[in-house]
Design an enzyme around this catalytic site. Structure first.
Site, PDB file in Angstrom:
ATOM      1  N   GLY A  11     -17.856 -19.818  -4.888  1.00  0.00           N
ATOM      2  CA  GLY A  11     -19.276 -19.086  -4.894  1.00  0.00           C
ATOM      3  C   GLY A  11     -20.383 -19.673  -4.768  1.00  0.00           C
ATOM      4  O   GLY A  11     -21.345 -19.294  -5.265  1.00  0.00           O
ATOM      5  N   GLY A  12     -20.325 -20.932  -4.290  1.00  0.00           N
ATOM      6  CA  GLY A  12     -21.520 -21.998  -4.353  1.00  0.00           C
ATOM      7  C   GLY A  12     -22.863 -21.585  -3.590  1.00  0.00           C
ATOM      8  O   GLY A  12     -23.482 -22.166  -3.607  1.00  0.00           O
ATOM      9  N   LEU A  13     -22.453 -20.713  -2.571  1.00  0.00           N
ATOM     10  CA  LEU A  13     -23.452 -20.112  -1.744  1.00  0.00           C
ATOM     11  C   LEU A  13     -24.215 -18.930  -2.166  1.00  0.00           C
ATOM     12  O   LEU A  13     -25.095 -18.323  -1.405  1.00  0.00           O
ATOM     13  CB  LEU A  13     -23.052 -20.216  -0.328  1.00  0.00           C
ATOM     14  CG  LEU A  13     -22.548 -21.456   0.426  1.00  0.00           C
ATOM     15  CD1 LEU A  13     -22.287 -21.355   1.697  1.00  0.00           C
ATOM     16  CD2 LEU A  13     -23.364 -22.793   0.082  1.00  0.00           C
ATOM     17  N   GLY A  14     -23.646 -18.339  -3.158  1.00  0.00           N
ATOM     18  CA  GLY A  14     -24.334 -17.044  -3.905  1.00  0.00           C
ATOM     19  C   GLY A  14     -25.521 -17.251  -4.643  1.00  0.00           C
ATOM     20  O   GLY A  14     -26.123 -18.322  -4.424  1.00  0.00           O
ATOM     21  N   GLN A  15     -26.340 -16.025  -5.038  1.00  0.00           N
ATOM     22  CA  GLN A  15     -27.396 -16.178  -5.718  1.00  0.00           C
ATOM     23  C   GLN A  15     -27.450 -17.110  -6.760  1.00  0.00           C
ATOM     24  O   GLN A  15     -28.521 -17.771  -6.726  1.00  0.00           O
ATOM     25  CB  GLN A  15     -27.646 -14.765  -6.061  1.00  0.00           C
ATOM     26  CG  GLN A  15     -29.112 -14.607  -6.983  1.00  0.00           C
ATOM     27  CD  GLN A  15     -29.342 -13.407  -7.594  1.00  0.00           C
ATOM     28  OE1 GLN A  15     -28.509 -12.871  -8.273  1.00  0.00           O
ATOM     29  NE2 GLN A  15     -30.720 -13.404  -8.153  1.00  0.00           N
ATOM     30  N   ILE A  38     -16.600 -18.792   0.512  1.00  0.00           N
ATOM     31  CA  ILE A  38     -15.974 -18.306   1.756  1.00  0.00           C
ATOM     32  C   ILE A  38     -16.927 -18.133   2.909  1.00  0.00           C
ATOM     33  O   ILE A  38     -16.260 -17.908   3.927  1.00  0.00           O
ATOM     34  CB  ILE A  38     -15.302 -16.984   1.355  1.00  0.00           C
ATOM     35  CG1 ILE A  38     -14.096 -16.498   2.133  1.00  0.00           C
ATOM     36  CG2 ILE A  38     -16.486 -15.750   1.167  1.00  0.00           C
ATOM     37  CD1 ILE A  38     -13.486 -15.342   1.583  1.00  0.00           C
ATOM     38  N   TYR A 146     -15.760  -3.448 -11.725  1.00  0.00           N
ATOM     39  CA  TYR A 146     -16.296  -4.881 -11.811  1.00  0.00           C
ATOM     40  C   TYR A 146     -16.532  -5.267 -13.352  1.00  0.00           C
ATOM     41  O   TYR A 146     -15.930  -6.380 -13.843  1.00  0.00           O
ATOM     42  CB  TYR A 146     -17.863  -4.762 -11.145  1.00  0.00           C
ATOM     43  CG  TYR A 146     -18.801  -5.974 -11.582  1.00  0.00           C
ATOM     44  CD1 TYR A 146     -18.354  -7.319 -11.009  1.00  0.00           C
ATOM     45  CD2 TYR A 146     -19.897  -5.954 -12.466  1.00  0.00           C
ATOM     46  CE1 TYR A 146     -19.355  -8.367 -11.435  1.00  0.00           C
ATOM     47  CE2 TYR A 146     -20.679  -7.085 -12.679  1.00  0.00           C
ATOM     48  CZ  TYR A 146     -20.146  -8.089 -12.036  1.00  0.00           C
ATOM     49  OH  TYR A 146     -21.134  -9.450 -12.396  1.00  0.00           O
ATOM     50  N   ILE A 176     -29.942 -11.020 -12.854  1.00  0.00           N
ATOM     51  CA  ILE A 176     -30.739 -12.403 -12.699  1.00  0.00           C
ATOM     52  C   ILE A 176     -31.633 -12.258 -11.427  1.00  0.00           C
ATOM     53  O   ILE A 176     -31.490 -11.499 -10.421  1.00  0.00           O
ATOM     54  CB  ILE A 176     -29.617 -13.450 -12.227  1.00  0.00           C
ATOM     55  CG1 ILE A 176     -28.722 -13.470 -13.468  1.00  0.00           C
ATOM     56  CG2 ILE A 176     -30.322 -14.569 -11.962  1.00  0.00           C
ATOM     57  CD1 ILE A 176     -28.898 -13.900 -14.553  1.00  0.00           C
TER      58      ILE A 176
HETATM   59  P1  NAD Z   1     -23.247 -13.296  -5.325  1.00  0.00           P
HETATM   60  O1  NAD Z   1     -22.493 -12.271  -4.796  1.00  0.00           O
HETATM   61  O2  NAD Z   1     -24.613 -13.723  -4.755  1.00  0.00           O
HETATM   62  O3  NAD Z   1     -22.269 -14.693  -5.089  1.00  0.00           O
HETATM   63  C1  NAD Z   1     -20.833 -14.808  -5.060  1.00  0.00           C
HETATM   64  C2  NAD Z   1     -20.366 -15.816  -4.058  1.00  0.00           C
HETATM   65  O4  NAD Z   1     -18.953 -15.532  -3.885  1.00  0.00           O
HETATM   66  C3  NAD Z   1     -20.877 -15.284  -2.511  1.00  0.00           C
HETATM   67  O5  NAD Z   1     -21.507 -16.474  -1.963  1.00  0.00           O
HETATM   68  C4  NAD Z   1     -19.497 -15.135  -1.845  1.00  0.00           C
HETATM   69  O6  NAD Z   1     -19.491 -15.248  -0.556  1.00  0.00           O
HETATM   70  C5  NAD Z   1     -18.573 -15.788  -2.779  1.00  0.00           C
HETATM   71  N1  NAD Z   1     -17.337 -15.193  -2.499  1.00  0.00           N
HETATM   72  C6  NAD Z   1     -16.891 -13.767  -2.597  1.00  0.00           C
HETATM   73  N2  NAD Z   1     -15.385 -13.674  -2.404  1.00  0.00           N
HETATM   74  C7  NAD Z   1     -15.123 -14.776  -2.326  1.00  0.00           C
HETATM   75  C8  NAD Z   1     -13.676 -15.459  -2.070  1.00  0.00           C
HETATM   76  N3  NAD Z   1     -12.599 -14.624  -2.176  1.00  0.00           N
HETATM   77  N4  NAD Z   1     -13.656 -16.743  -2.318  1.00  0.00           N
HETATM   78  C9  NAD Z   1     -14.673 -17.547  -2.208  1.00  0.00           C
HETATM   79  N5  NAD Z   1     -16.022 -17.309  -2.382  1.00  0.00           N
HETATM   80  C10 NAD Z   1     -15.972 -15.870  -2.456  1.00  0.00           C
HETATM   81  O7  NAD Z   1     -23.240 -13.501  -6.874  1.00  0.00           O
HETATM   82  P2  NAD Z   1     -23.929 -14.526  -7.879  1.00  0.00           P
HETATM   83  O8  NAD Z   1     -25.011 -13.687  -8.511  1.00  0.00           O
HETATM   84  O9  NAD Z   1     -24.189 -15.998  -7.495  1.00  0.00           O
HETATM   85  O10 NAD Z   1     -23.023 -14.227  -9.388  1.00  0.00           O
HETATM   86  C11 NAD Z   1     -22.253 -15.322  -9.571  1.00  0.00           C
HETATM   87  C12 NAD Z   1     -21.381 -14.887 -11.014  1.00  0.00           C
HETATM   88  O11 NAD Z   1     -22.196 -14.427 -11.788  1.00  0.00           O
HETATM   89  C13 NAD Z   1     -20.269 -13.970 -10.365  1.00  0.00           C
HETATM   90  O12 NAD Z   1     -19.173 -13.988 -11.357  1.00  0.00           O
HETATM   91  C14 NAD Z   1     -21.312 -12.534 -11.063  1.00  0.00           C
HETATM   92  O13 NAD Z   1     -20.114 -11.527 -11.384  1.00  0.00           O
HETATM   93  C15 NAD Z   1     -21.882 -13.311 -12.351  1.00  0.00           C
HETATM   94  N6  NAD Z   1     -23.067 -12.458 -12.719  1.00  0.00           N
HETATM   95  C16 NAD Z   1     -24.125 -12.357 -11.916  1.00  0.00           C
HETATM   96  C17 NAD Z   1     -25.272 -11.575 -12.152  1.00  0.00           C
HETATM   97  C18 NAD Z   1     -26.326 -11.588 -11.410  1.00  0.00           C
HETATM   98  O14 NAD Z   1     -27.425 -10.925 -11.681  1.00  0.00           O
HETATM   99  N7  NAD Z   1     -26.468 -12.463 -10.293  1.00  0.00           N
HETATM  100  C19 NAD Z   1     -25.207 -10.947 -13.328  1.00  0.00           C
HETATM  101  C20 NAD Z   1     -23.967 -10.778 -14.163  1.00  0.00           C
HETATM  102  C21 NAD Z   1     -22.990 -11.699 -13.621  1.00  0.00           C
HETATM  103  N1  SER Z   2     -26.256  -8.128 -11.889  1.00  0.00           N
HETATM  104  C1  SER Z   2     -25.053  -7.702 -11.797  1.00  0.00           C
HETATM  105  C2  SER Z   2     -24.810  -6.379 -10.961  1.00  0.00           C
HETATM  106  O1  SER Z   2     -25.629  -5.681 -11.019  1.00  0.00           O
HETATM  107  C3  SER Z   2     -24.709  -7.303 -13.330  1.00  0.00           C
HETATM  108  O2  SER Z   2     -23.406  -8.126 -13.565  1.00  0.00           O
HETATM  109  O3  SER Z   2     -23.799  -6.157 -10.754  1.00  0.00           O
END
Ligand code: NAD
Ligand code: SER
Length: 319
Positions: A11-15, A38, A146, A176
Site C-alpha cells: 500500500g506504498g502509494l497511499g496517503q 496495486i 473496516y 491523518i
Molecule cells: P490509502 O487508502 O491512502 O492507501 C492504501 C493503499 O493500499 C492504496 O494506495 C491502495 O492502492 C492500496 N491497496 C488497496 N488494495 C490493495 C491490494 N489488494 N493490494 C495492494 N495494495 C492495495 O490508506 P492510508 O491512509 O495510506 O492508510 C494506510 C493504513 O493505515 C491502512 O491500514 C489504514 O487502515 C490505516 N489507517 C489510516 C488512517 C488515515 O487517516 N490515513 C487512519 C487509521 C488507520
Molecule cells: N481515517 C480512517 C478512516 O476515516 C480512520 O481509520 O477510515
C-alpha cells in the site's frame, strides 16, 4: 536504530505509504526500500530511482517471491480498504483487509521476517466506549466492517506473537492529515479536503456534521510514531496488538476557525452523509499514556501548527 537490511512496504502509494516510504528511503537508503501497491503509477514525490513493484497483497505467490528475492527483513503492511469505501462493499473490505493480513503473517513466518507493522485505527471503537480519553484496554465493538477487520487484525497480531514468536506490532491511528497523497475513502478525509477547498474556493461543504469531534494527527507525527515503534526493542513493549496514539481533536467548526485565522473569508456549511454515523461511533479523544510510557511517544504538532504548515505547503503545491 534497528539495522533493517531490506524493507517491504505494501500500500506504498497511499496517503501514509507514500510519505512513510520517502522517510524510510532517507533513513535506510533508497536501494533498501521495496515499495509495492496495486496501483500502476509511482508518484513524483518518491523519485524515479525508487524500487517500485506492482503487488496485490492477495497474491501470496508474488508476495513471497518479492520477500525471497529482496531478502526482506521488515514489512510495513499498509494496503487496506478504508471505512467509507468499506461500507460501500463490506465483503470486499473483509477480503482485502483480512486475507491481506493473513498473507503477510504467513509469509513473514515462513521467511523469518524480523519485524512486521500492521496499522489499526480508531475505527476499532464503537459501542460502549466513553467519548473522551478512551483507554488502551477499552471495549472494542466497532460498527463498521473496516473497524471489524481492524479489531481482528489486532487480535491476530497478538496471536502470531504468542504462537509463532512473530514480532508484529501496530498503532491505532487517528484521522491523518497530510499535504501530499490524498486519503483513500475514509470518514476523516474531510479534514484533508477542507484545506484544498479553503485554498481553491474559500468554501467547503462538510459531510461530517457540526459538533462531531474526532481525534486527528498531522502526517509528520504519524510517520514519527510509526518509525519510533518499529525501532523499539520488543522487550519494552507491553502491548502486542496496537497502541493508542493521539495528537489533537477537533470538530469541523473548530478546524474551520483555525483556517479562518489564515484565510479570513473562508466559509463552511454542512451536508452530513452516511459517514456521519461512522464518525458518531468513534471517540472524541484518545488516552495514549501506554505508548508514552512504553516507547516515549509524544506528538510535535497541535491544531494551530498543523493548520499553518498545511496551508503553507498546499498553497505552494496548488499554485
Ligand atoms: P490509502 O487508502 O491512502 O492507501 C492504501 C493503499 O493500499 C492504496 O494506495 C491502495 O492502492 C492500496 N491497496 C488497496 N488494495 C490493495 C491490494 N489488494 N493490494 C495492494 N495494495 C492495495 O490508506 P492510508 O491512509 O495510506 O492508510 C494506510 C493504513 O493505515 C491502512 O491500514 C489504514 O487502515 C490505516 N489507517 C489510516 C488512517 C488515515 O487517516 N490515513 C487512519 C487509521 C488507520
Ligand atoms: N481515517 C480512517 C478512516 O476515516 C480512520 O481509520 O477510515
Amino acid at each position: 536504530m534497528v539495522n533493517y537490511k531490506k524493507i517491504l512496504v505494501t500500500g506504498g502509494l497511499g496517503q501514509i505509504g507514500s510519505e512513510l516510504s520517502l522517510e524510510l528511503q532517507k533513513r535506510y537508503g533508497i536501494e533498501n526500500v521495496v515499495i509495492t501497491d496495486i496501483k500502476n503509477e509511482i508518484p513524483e514525490v518518491l523519485g524515479q530511482n525508487s524500487i517500485y513493484l506492482k503487488l496485490d497483497v492477495l497474491d501470496y505467490e508474488k508476495l513471497t517471491e518479492i520477500i525471497k528475492k529482496y531478502e526482506i527483513d521488515a514489512i510495513f503492511h499498509l494496503a487496506a480498504i478504508f471505512s467509507g469505501r468499506g461500507e460501500e462493499d463490506p465483503f470486499n473490505c473483509w477480503n482485502v483487509n483480512m486475507n491481506g493480513n493473513i498473507n503477510i503473517f504467513k509469509a513473514a513466518i515462513e521467511y523469518k521476517v524480523k519485524r512486521v507493522f500492521i496499522p489499526s485505527s480508531m475505527a476499532v471503537w464503537g459501542i460502549g466506549i466513553p467519548k473522551e480519553n478512551v483507554s488502551q484496554d477499552s471495549v472494542l465493538r466497532p460498527t463498521s466492517m473496516y473497524g471489524v477487520t481492524k479489531v481482528a487484525g489486532e487480535r491476530l497480531c497478538e496471536y502470531m506473537f504468542h504462537k509463532y514468536n512473530l514480532d508484529c506490532r501496530g498503532l491505532r491511528y487517528p484521522g491523518i492529515i497530510s499535504s501530499e497523497a490524498l486519503p483513500g475513502g475514509g470518514t476523516t478525509d474531510y479534514a484533508v479536503e477542507i484545506f484544498y477547498e479553503a485554498i481553491k474556493h474559500k468554501k467547503y461543504t462538510s459531510y461530517i456534521d457540526k459538533g462531531t469531534k474526532l481525534p486527528m494527527m498531522y502526517m509528520p507525527d504519524c510517520i514519527k510514531a510509526t518509525i519510533m515503534l518499529m525501532e523499539t526493542d520488543v522487550e519494552k513493549l507491553t502491548c502486542h496488538g496496537d497502541y493508542n496514539i493521539a495528537a489533537f481533536s477537533f470538530t469541523p467548526e473548530e478546524i474551520a476557525d483555525e483556517i479562518k485565522k489564515l484565510i479570513p473569508d473562508f466559509e463552511i456549511d454542512y451536508k452530513p452523509d452516511f459517514r456521519q454515523k461512522i464518525a458518531e461511533s468513534w471517540p472524541a479523544s484518545i488516552d495514549d499514556s501506554v505508548a508514552r510510557r512504553d516507547w516515549g511517544w509524544s506528538p510535535d504538532y497541535d491544531i494551530t501548527t498543523m493548520t499553518k504548515d498545511m496551508i503553507e505547503k498546499l498553497s505552494k503545491k496548488l499554485k
